[in-house]
Design a protein around this motif. Structure first.
Motif, PDB file in Angstrom:
ATOM      1  N   SER A 130       0.835  -1.206   0.000  1.00  0.00           N
ATOM      2  CA  SER A 130       0.000   0.000   0.000  1.00  0.00           C
ATOM      3  C   SER A 130       0.870   1.256   0.000  1.00  0.00           C
ATOM      4  O   SER A 130       0.501   2.275  -0.583  1.00  0.00           O
ATOM      5  N   MET A 131       2.044   1.183   0.630  1.00  0.00           N
ATOM      6  CA  MET A 131       2.967   2.316   0.580  1.00  0.00           C
ATOM      7  C   MET A 131       3.396   2.596  -0.852  1.00  0.00           C
ATOM      8  O   MET A 131       3.412   3.743  -1.295  1.00  0.00           O
ATOM      9  N   ALA A 132       3.742   1.548  -1.560  1.00  0.00           N
ATOM     10  CA  ALA A 132       4.201   1.706  -2.943  1.00  0.00           C
ATOM     11  C   ALA A 132       3.098   2.244  -3.837  1.00  0.00           C
ATOM     12  O   ALA A 132       3.347   2.980  -4.794  1.00  0.00           O
ATOM     13  N   SER A 175       7.457   5.430  -6.646  1.00  0.00           N
ATOM     14  CA  SER A 175       7.970   4.177  -6.099  1.00  0.00           C
ATOM     15  C   SER A 175       8.933   3.510  -7.068  1.00  0.00           C
ATOM     16  O   SER A 175      10.005   3.051  -6.670  1.00  0.00           O
ATOM     17  N   ILE A 176       8.561   3.458  -8.327  1.00  0.00           N
ATOM     18  CA  ILE A 176       9.413   2.813  -9.326  1.00  0.00           C
ATOM     19  C   ILE A 176      10.763   3.518  -9.386  1.00  0.00           C
ATOM     20  O   ILE A 176      11.824   2.883  -9.347  1.00  0.00           O
ATOM     21  N   ARG A 177      10.726   4.855  -9.410  1.00  0.00           N
ATOM     22  CA  ARG A 177      11.958   5.630  -9.519  1.00  0.00           C
ATOM     23  C   ARG A 177      12.845   5.439  -8.280  1.00  0.00           C
ATOM     24  O   ARG A 177      14.032   5.130  -8.375  1.00  0.00           O
ATOM     25  N   SER A 213      -0.489  -6.913 -11.809  1.00  0.00           N
ATOM     26  CA  SER A 213      -0.231  -6.008 -12.925  1.00  0.00           C
ATOM     27  C   SER A 213       0.693  -4.856 -12.508  1.00  0.00           C
ATOM     28  O   SER A 213       1.529  -4.419 -13.271  1.00  0.00           O
ATOM     29  N   TYR A 214       0.561  -4.374 -11.270  1.00  0.00           N
ATOM     30  CA  TYR A 214       1.495  -3.320 -10.886  1.00  0.00           C
ATOM     31  C   TYR A 214       2.743  -3.878 -10.209  1.00  0.00           C
ATOM     32  O   TYR A 214       3.816  -3.303 -10.293  1.00  0.00           O
ATOM     33  N   PHE A 223      10.997  -5.131  -6.856  1.00  0.00           N
ATOM     34  CA  PHE A 223      11.215  -5.795  -5.569  1.00  0.00           C
ATOM     35  C   PHE A 223      12.108  -7.021  -5.740  1.00  0.00           C
ATOM     36  O   PHE A 223      12.095  -7.660  -6.796  1.00  0.00           O
ATOM     37  N   ASP A 224      12.852  -7.360  -4.708  1.00  0.00           N
ATOM     38  CA  ASP A 224      13.676  -8.567  -4.726  1.00  0.00           C
ATOM     39  C   ASP A 224      13.068  -9.681  -3.896  1.00  0.00           C
ATOM     40  O   ASP A 224      13.281 -10.849  -4.155  1.00  0.00           O
ATOM     41  N   LEU A 225      12.348  -9.280  -2.854  1.00  0.00           N
ATOM     42  CA  LEU A 225      11.881 -10.243  -1.869  1.00  0.00           C
ATOM     43  C   LEU A 225      10.432  -9.985  -1.519  1.00  0.00           C
ATOM     44  O   LEU A 225       9.979  -8.841  -1.512  1.00  0.00           O
TER      45      LEU A 225
END
Ligand code: C2E
Ligand code: CA
Ligand code: CA
Ligand code: CA
Length: 276
Positions: A153-155, A162-164, A189-190, A196-198
């Motif tokens: 939800s933060m992202a 967030s992506i940047r 989809s998002y 993310f790695d984990l």
């Protein structure tokens, strides 16, 4: 009847205002807490159940209030999040965790990583990447040893941001974990756009595992589809570990292996876990 109603309203109001007053007092205490050194960090090991090794610890904040005693972060983090004080506290957490990690590395725990929780405000703070970078440099900790935990939800508050930011953090070598996975939006989809790695599978899924219900682990297929490593949170029983291992999930965090520990107890506990 009307009288009864008014009575109950009065009681309700009194309770409510007491609660609000409580909150105000607590909030003003919080401003002093940092300089009074009332906060400290505890660390919970994350264990690879296949190799038996502890690969990381998650840093969790504690507040030892001078008169109320220990206050849970679930209670005060939402409060500081509103007050903006979260930025200084968040920075204190990051500094403390990285300095501690450096010490553990010097004491011979060469592979240990530390995982730090970010709050929403911190994640949306303008100079987050620079701050993290300078802390890593200050304690001479390679980014690879730092993991940052944020929730879905933060992202989602601002996907572009967030992506940047996540890409920039990853350039420093930092690994990014989705905390409490499965409790939020959970939209593939998002998620596939976010680097993310984990994935940390929320305790609520793990708790259900004992109920002879394997279907909850479809969430693991989702993680695999996204090419992410998985950590199971809140693992309390061997049965849960066995079910997770059957599904090839080996990264385990929870009371079964260890409660969160004071820093001075961490190395001893790691040795104990690894000798089992
Ligand atoms: P979280 O990040 O999901 O952390 C996991 C919580 O589950 C921790 O609670 C941990 O002590 C607890 N836990 C671990 N293993 C088990 C288990 O086997 N069974 C059970 N019942 N619980 C387990 P804690 O330390 O009270 O922290 C609560 C929340 O407060 C954290 O949830 C996190 O959202 C927040 N928090 C803690 N430290 C920080 C911090 O430094 N910064 C920020 N922004 N948030 C923090
Ligand atoms: Ca966490
Ligand atoms: Ca969590
Ligand atoms: Ca949580």
């Amino acid at each position: 009847q009307a009288e009864d109603l008014s009575k109950s309203c009065v009681i309700y109001d009194a309770e409510l205002s007491e609660k609000i007053l409580d909150q105000i007092v607590l909030e003003s205490d919080m401003h002093k807490a940092l300089s009074n050194e009332e906060f400290y960090l505890v660390y919970q090991p994350q264990v690879n159940s296949k190799t038996g090794k502890v690969f990381a610890v998650e840093a969790l904040i504690r507040w030892e209030h001078p008169t109320r005693g220990l206050i849970s972060p679930a209670e005060f983090i939402p409060m500081v999040e509103k007050s903006g004080l979260i930025i200084s506290i968040g920075e204190w957490v990051m500094n403390t965790a990285c300095r501690q990690l450096k010490t553990w590395h010097e004491q011979g725990c060469l592979d240990l990583a530390v995982s730090v929780n970010l709050s929403t405000r911190q994640f949306y703070q303008e100079n987050l990447v620079e701050t993290v970078e300078s802390i890593l440099r200050k304690y001479d900790v390679p980014g690879y040893f730092l993991k940052l935990e944020i929730t879905e939800s933060m992202a989602m508050v601002n996907l572009e941001h967030s992506i940047r930011v996540l890409h920039n953090l990853k350039k420093l070598g930092i690994q990014i974990a989705i905390d409490d996975f499965g409790t939020g939006y959970c939209s593939l989809s998002y998620l596939k756009d976010l680097p993310f790695d984990l994935i940390k599978i929320d305790r609520s899924f793990i708790q259900n595992l004992d109920a002879a219900n394997h279907s909850d682990l479809t969430i693991l297929s989702m993680a695999r589809f996204l090419h992410m490593r998985v950590i199971a949170e809140g693992v309390e029983t061997l049965g849960q570990v066995e079910l997770l291992n059957e599904k090839e999930c080996y990264h385990i965090q929870g009371y079964l292996f260890s409660q969160p520990l004071k820093p001075q107890d961490v190395i001893g506990k790691i040795q104990q876990i690894e000798q089992q």
